[in-house]
Design a protein around this motif. Structure first.
Motif, mmCIF file in Angstrom:
data_model
loop_
_atom_site.group_PDB
_atom_site.id
_atom_site.type_symbol
_atom_site.label_atom_id
_atom_site.label_comp_id
_atom_site.label_asym_id
_atom_site.label_seq_id
_atom_site.Cartn_x
_atom_site.Cartn_y
_atom_site.Cartn_z
ATOM 1 N N PRO A 110 45.985 29.803 3.687
ATOM 2 C CA PRO A 110 45.186 29.758 2.457
ATOM 3 C C PRO A 110 44.719 31.135 1.993
ATOM 4 N N GLU A 111 44.374 32.014 2.941
ATOM 5 C CA GLU A 111 43.904 33.345 2.516
ATOM 6 C C GLU A 111 45.041 34.176 1.914
ATOM 7 N N ASP A 146 47.499 36.445 -3.098
ATOM 8 C CA ASP A 146 48.552 36.451 -4.130
ATOM 9 C C ASP A 146 47.959 36.113 -5.496
ATOM 10 N N PHE A 147 47.090 35.101 -5.515
ATOM 11 C CA PHE A 147 46.509 34.652 -6.790
ATOM 12 C C PHE A 147 45.610 35.737 -7.382
ATOM 13 N N ALA A 148 44.930 36.464 -6.495
ATOM 14 C CA ALA A 148 44.077 37.554 -6.981
ATOM 15 C C ALA A 148 44.945 38.593 -7.689
ATOM 16 N N GLU A 149 46.106 38.847 -7.098
ATOM 17 C CA GLU A 149 47.035 39.808 -7.725
ATOM 18 C C GLU A 149 47.547 39.319 -9.079
ATOM 19 N N LEU A 150 47.687 38.005 -9.174
ATOM 20 C CA LEU A 150 48.138 37.418 -10.449
ATOM 21 C C LEU A 150 47.006 37.372 -11.474
ATOM 22 N N GLY A 151 45.801 37.735 -11.018
ATOM 23 C CA GLY A 151 44.645 37.701 -11.911
ATOM 24 C C GLY A 151 44.049 36.306 -12.053
ATOM 25 N N GLU A 152 44.366 35.440 -11.093
ATOM 26 C CA GLU A 152 43.844 34.064 -11.136
ATOM 27 C C GLU A 152 42.571 33.960 -10.299
ATOM 28 N N PRO A 153 41.613 33.147 -10.740
ATOM 29 C CA PRO A 153 40.387 33.000 -9.946
ATOM 30 C C PRO A 153 40.653 32.312 -8.598
ATOM 31 N N ARG A 154 39.761 32.555 -7.654
ATOM 32 C CA ARG A 154 39.908 32.052 -6.298
ATOM 33 C C ARG A 154 40.011 30.521 -6.230
ATOM 34 N N TYR A 155 39.233 29.858 -7.109
ATOM 35 C CA TYR A 155 39.255 28.387 -7.037
ATOM 36 C C TYR A 155 40.626 27.799 -7.370
ATOM 37 N N ARG A 156 41.433 28.536 -8.140
ATOM 38 C CA ARG A 156 42.796 28.054 -8.441
ATOM 39 C C ARG A 156 43.644 28.002 -7.168
ATOM 40 N N ALA A 157 43.502 29.031 -6.339
ATOM 41 C CA ALA A 157 44.247 29.063 -5.074
ATOM 42 C C ALA A 157 43.843 27.863 -4.218
#
Ligand code: SAH
Length: 344
Positions: free
Chosen positions: A9-10, A15-26
């Motif tokens: 999960p981390e 990866d999502f942070a790099e995509l500019g997506e918020p943590r809750y999406r991950a």
């Protein structure tokens, strides 16, 4: 393309942070994965634009059931799964009073060459990915409707010959937002790849290590288990001892009773000595007959005499209950039959 179900999960969050997506999406995506979805399209609370982006970067595969057999004797379920590349592996679900146990495969085939085992007859095809081992647990639970509480890595393959993927699988299946299966409810069985014992001990996972001993002396063991050649029982015992001392977890010795091969008084006495020297528990296994193998199971009389010697020597011994006798529920038997064209 990355296999997202093999990611922790981390790692998904990074990866999502790099995509500019918020943590809750991950977290949302991870939750869908743990529910067994087969595509990003099924993730209904994820915006379509993000789903399309994810589809281009990651793969999600869902294994297909090729065959499912349910034992009329005891309800044991045996699955044969088709993997993404057409290969097949087996998983068995067994019900006990204390809960449901799943027995998973860790490789397609096996390179260890044990003389009594069906899994190794065609050699090793490939190692399973962490997600593929996880899927065995997840989809067995979903398909059978039985909540899985225990896992044994005793299916096809040698887990320590697929070390990194198996350790990653263990972390995934143990994750509290995932299947959340406690390490103390997991057993890893090995034919004795001794070079990996220290590495495993250092991870201090608190799982149960089962060693497929099957013979207490080099002459017998090297004959039936090529993995013993070049390593030897003394080295194996030294590694078991260190593992026990480092982790505080008692090891279990698996011992298949084979008529006239490893079931004499001599074997029982030497086995007792080894078990006591490393505080191991001995689990005797009535051998399952494999068509291609010449070995026969030990008669009940031999088994009783063997147990008596172990007990007289103060060794903790149990006999494995035989489940799923009518569904080929032993190590590689179903995959082998299908390869030979005897089933389906
Ligand atoms: N490679 C690992 C795990 C897979 S085998 C290992 O060697 O431990 C899982 C268990 O099934 C092992 O203890 C293995 O020795 C046992 N097994 C293999 N063939 C068998 C047979 N014909 N009858 C009973 N047990 C068998």
């Amino acid at each position: 393309m990355k296999d997202i179900k093999s990611m922790l999960p981390e790692e998904i969050a990074a990866d999502f942070a790099e995509l500019g997506e918020p943590r809750y999406r991950a977290k949302q995506v991870y939750k869908w994965l743990t529910r067994g979805v087969g595509s990003f399209d099924e993730m209904s609370d994820i915006p379509k634009s993000l789903r399309e982006k994810l589809e281009k970067q990651y793969t999600i595969y869902k294994p297909k059931v090729i065959k499912k057999q349910v034992s009329k004797l005891d309800g044991t379920i045996k699955y044969l799964w088709e993997l993404y590349d057409g290969n097949a592996v087996e998983t068995v679900v067994m019900s006990y009073k204390h809960g449901n146990t799943v027995c998973v495969s860790s490789q397609v085939g096996c390179r260890q060459g044990c003389a009594f085992c069906a899994s190794t007859i065609g050699g090793l095809v490939r190692c399973l990915e962490p997600s593929e081992i996880l899927d065995e647990v997840l989809f067995s639970q979903i398909d059978s409707g039985k909540q899985i509480s225990n896992i044994v890595l005793m299916g096809i393959g040698e887990p320590l010959d697929n070390f990194d993927n198996v350790v990653r699988f263990l972390k995934l299946v143990n994750d509290s937002d995932g299947m959340n299966i406690g390490m103390r409810h997991i057993s890893l069985s090995t034919c004795g790849i001794t070079e990996r014992f220290d590495e495993l001990a250092d991870l201090n996972l608190q799982l149960t290590l089962s060693v497929s001993l099957h013979a207490p002396d080099d002459e017998t063991r090297s004959k039936i288990m090529p993995a013993n050649r070049g390593r030897g029982v003394d080295e194996l015992m030294a590694c078991c001892k260190r593992y026990y001392e480092k982790t505080g977890r008692r090891i279990s010795f698996e011992y298949i009773m084979i008529d006239g091969v490893n079931d004499t008084e001599y074997h029982a006495r030497l086995l007792s000595k080894h078990a006591k020297s490393v505080c191991a528990h001995v689990n005797l296994i009535p051998m399952n007959h494999v068509d291609e193998r010449e070995f026969r199971p030990s008669p009940l009389g031999h088994m009783k005499a063997f147990i008596k010697i172990l007990e007289e020597n103060g060794v903790n011994v149990t006999v494995r209950r035989k489940l799923g006798g009518d569904v080929d529920a032993s190590c590689g038997q179903l995959r082998r039959k299908i390869q030979k064209g005897k089933e389906c």
